[in-house]
Design a protein around this motif. Structure first.
Motif, PDB file in Angstrom:
ATOM      1  N   ALA A  86      10.734   4.144   2.836  1.00 45.02           N
ATOM      2  CA  ALA A  86      10.055   3.157   3.677  1.00 45.02           C
ATOM      3  C   ALA A  86       8.579   3.493   3.840  1.00 45.02           C
ATOM      4  CB  ALA A  86      10.742   3.073   5.037  1.00 45.02           C
ATOM      5  N   ASP A  87       8.272   4.768   4.126  1.00 50.70           N
ATOM      6  CA  ASP A  87       6.873   5.173   4.266  1.00 50.70           C
ATOM      7  C   ASP A  87       6.152   5.165   2.922  1.00 50.70           C
ATOM      8  OD1 ASP A  87       7.159   5.423   6.964  1.00 50.70           O
ATOM      9  OD2 ASP A  87       7.178   7.614   6.993  1.00 50.70           O
ATOM     10  N   VAL A  89       6.466   3.049   0.695  1.00 54.28           N
ATOM     11  CA  VAL A  89       6.048   1.658   0.485  1.00 54.28           C
ATOM     12  C   VAL A  89       5.022   1.233   1.527  1.00 54.28           C
ATOM     13  CG1 VAL A  89       6.865  -0.729   0.603  1.00 54.28           C
ATOM     14  CG2 VAL A  89       8.191   0.988  -0.647  1.00 54.28           C
ATOM     15  N   LYS A  90       5.267   1.602   2.784  1.00 49.17           N
ATOM     16  CA  LYS A  90       4.462   1.090   3.896  1.00 49.17           C
ATOM     17  C   LYS A  90       3.060   1.681   3.950  1.00 49.17           C
ATOM     18  CE  LYS A  90       5.492   2.734   7.904  1.00 49.17           C
ATOM     19  NZ  LYS A  90       6.248   3.049   9.132  1.00 49.17           N
ATOM     20  N   VAL A  91       2.953   2.996   3.843  1.00 48.95           N
ATOM     21  CA  VAL A  91       1.657   3.644   4.041  1.00 48.95           C
ATOM     22  C   VAL A  91       0.622   3.208   2.996  1.00 48.95           C
ATOM     23  CG1 VAL A  91       0.473   5.870   4.108  1.00 48.95           C
ATOM     24  CG2 VAL A  91       2.652   5.588   5.297  1.00 48.95           C
ATOM     25  N   TRP A  93       0.578   0.409   1.482  1.00 49.09           N
ATOM     26  CA  TRP A  93       0.537  -1.051   1.454  1.00 49.09           C
ATOM     27  C   TRP A  93       0.944  -1.590   0.078  1.00 49.09           C
ATOM     28  CZ3 TRP A  93      -0.622  -3.387   6.125  1.00 49.09           C
ATOM     29  CH2 TRP A  93      -1.256  -2.595   7.088  1.00 49.09           C
ATOM     30  N   GLN A  94       1.950  -0.971  -0.545  1.00 45.79           N
ATOM     31  CA  GLN A  94       2.307  -1.364  -1.905  1.00 45.79           C
ATOM     32  C   GLN A  94       3.765  -0.989  -2.185  1.00 45.79           C
ATOM     33  OE1 GLN A  94       2.681  -3.080  -4.747  1.00 45.79           O
ATOM     34  NE2 GLN A  94       0.442  -2.918  -4.970  1.00 45.79           N
ATOM     35  N   ALA A  95       4.568  -1.992  -2.573  1.00 52.00           N
ATOM     36  CA  ALA A  95       5.981  -1.755  -2.871  1.00 52.00           C
ATOM     37  C   ALA A  95       6.218  -1.386  -4.329  1.00 52.00           C
ATOM     38  CB  ALA A  95       6.805  -2.995  -2.523  1.00 52.00           C
ATOM     39  N   GLU A 227      -5.543   5.800   3.189  1.00 50.25           N
ATOM     40  CA  GLU A 227      -4.194   6.221   3.584  1.00 50.25           C
ATOM     41  C   GLU A 227      -3.713   7.387   2.713  1.00 50.25           C
ATOM     42  OE1 GLU A 227      -4.820   1.933   4.577  1.00 50.25           O
ATOM     43  OE2 GLU A 227      -5.016   3.126   2.731  1.00 50.25           O
TER      44      GLU A 227
END
Length: 248
Positions: A86-87, A89-91, A93-95, A227
């Motif tokens: 999850a992090d 992907v989240k941190v 800003w890109q999956a 980030e």
């Protein structure tokens, strides 16, 4: 050859081993063989487990264009700190994984960074298939891990894209002999299972895993996003603090 007794069974086993074709992974031609710390060709349905030092470069290769590498990283010696998809992907800003993408722990530290990628077909959304989870559990047992230690994974060489309506579309593999390189920032236990993807039942082909010592690459800039830089700084502070503590 009879296997009705132990002598016959032994001779049969030895003859089978002698006849077996031993095929290893393709080694990088530009790397001193003395620096290679691990090399394995993982068959379809197989798995691997290895503890890797900080500053190790890892190459996952798809020699026949049909591998599916379900990867989990746990901090060596502290397995409660592990890959947090999850992090990851989240941190940033890109999956979608690609060059410069960090694989983050649940402590905001960089376990590894993608530093080369000729495939571009990967997945952070679906997690491991049942077959992959079984392989990861078997790999983990050999490192003293329990089933509860096997969490979500990222998958390399089978792509998934999100459509505008939220549907997930499998994009399959790229081509034979594509590869992904990771740079390890902290000592990790690497577990990988070569199994079908949850959305793609296509049987996998062999997967190559090669690792070599490359600590000098930690000094290079592998990303410029704020980030990413903060995560690297957090990682370096923790590593140096632990190193000083160990020397005290």
């Amino acid at each position: 050859m009879s296997t009705a007794n132990t002598t016959g069974a032994r001779d049969h086993a030895r003859s089978q081993a002698a006849a077996a074709e031993r095929v290893g992974p393709e080694l990088p031609v530009d790397v001193d063989i003395a620096k290679i710390t691990f090399a394995q060709r993982i068959p379809a349905g197989g798995y691997a487990n290895v503890v890797l030092a900080r500053g190790t470069r890892v190459r996952l290769s798809d020699p026949f264009g049909a591998a599916c590498a379900h990867l989990l990283l746990l901090r060596a010696g502290s397995p409660w700190e592990r890959l947090n998809v999850a992090d990851t992907v989240k941190v940033p800003w890109q999956a979608y994984l690609g060059v410069g993408h960090p694989l983050l722990s649940d402590q905001g530290r960089v376990l590894a960074t993608v530093i080369a990628d000729s495939s571009g077909r990967h997945d952070t959304l679906c997690g491991p298939s049942p077959a992959a989870r079984r392989g990861l559990r078997l790999a983990g047992v050999k490192q003293g891990l329990e089933p509860r230690d096997i969490g979500p994974t990222v998958s390399f060489f089978r792509g998934v894209r999100v459509e505008s309506d939220g549907a997930l579309t499998i994009t399959g593999g790229a081509a034979a002999r594509t590869a992904v390189d990771l740079l390890v920032h902290l000592p990790v236990t690497l577990l990988v299972a070569n199994a079908e993807h949850p959305l793609d039942p296509t049987p996998p082909a062999e997967l190559d895993l090669v690792a070599w010592s490359a600590p000098e690459e930690l000094a290079l800039a592998h990303g410029t996003d704020p980030e990413y830089l903060r995560a690297v700084e957090n990682t370096e502070q923790d590593w140096h603090a632990r190193t000083l503590e160990a020397r005290a």
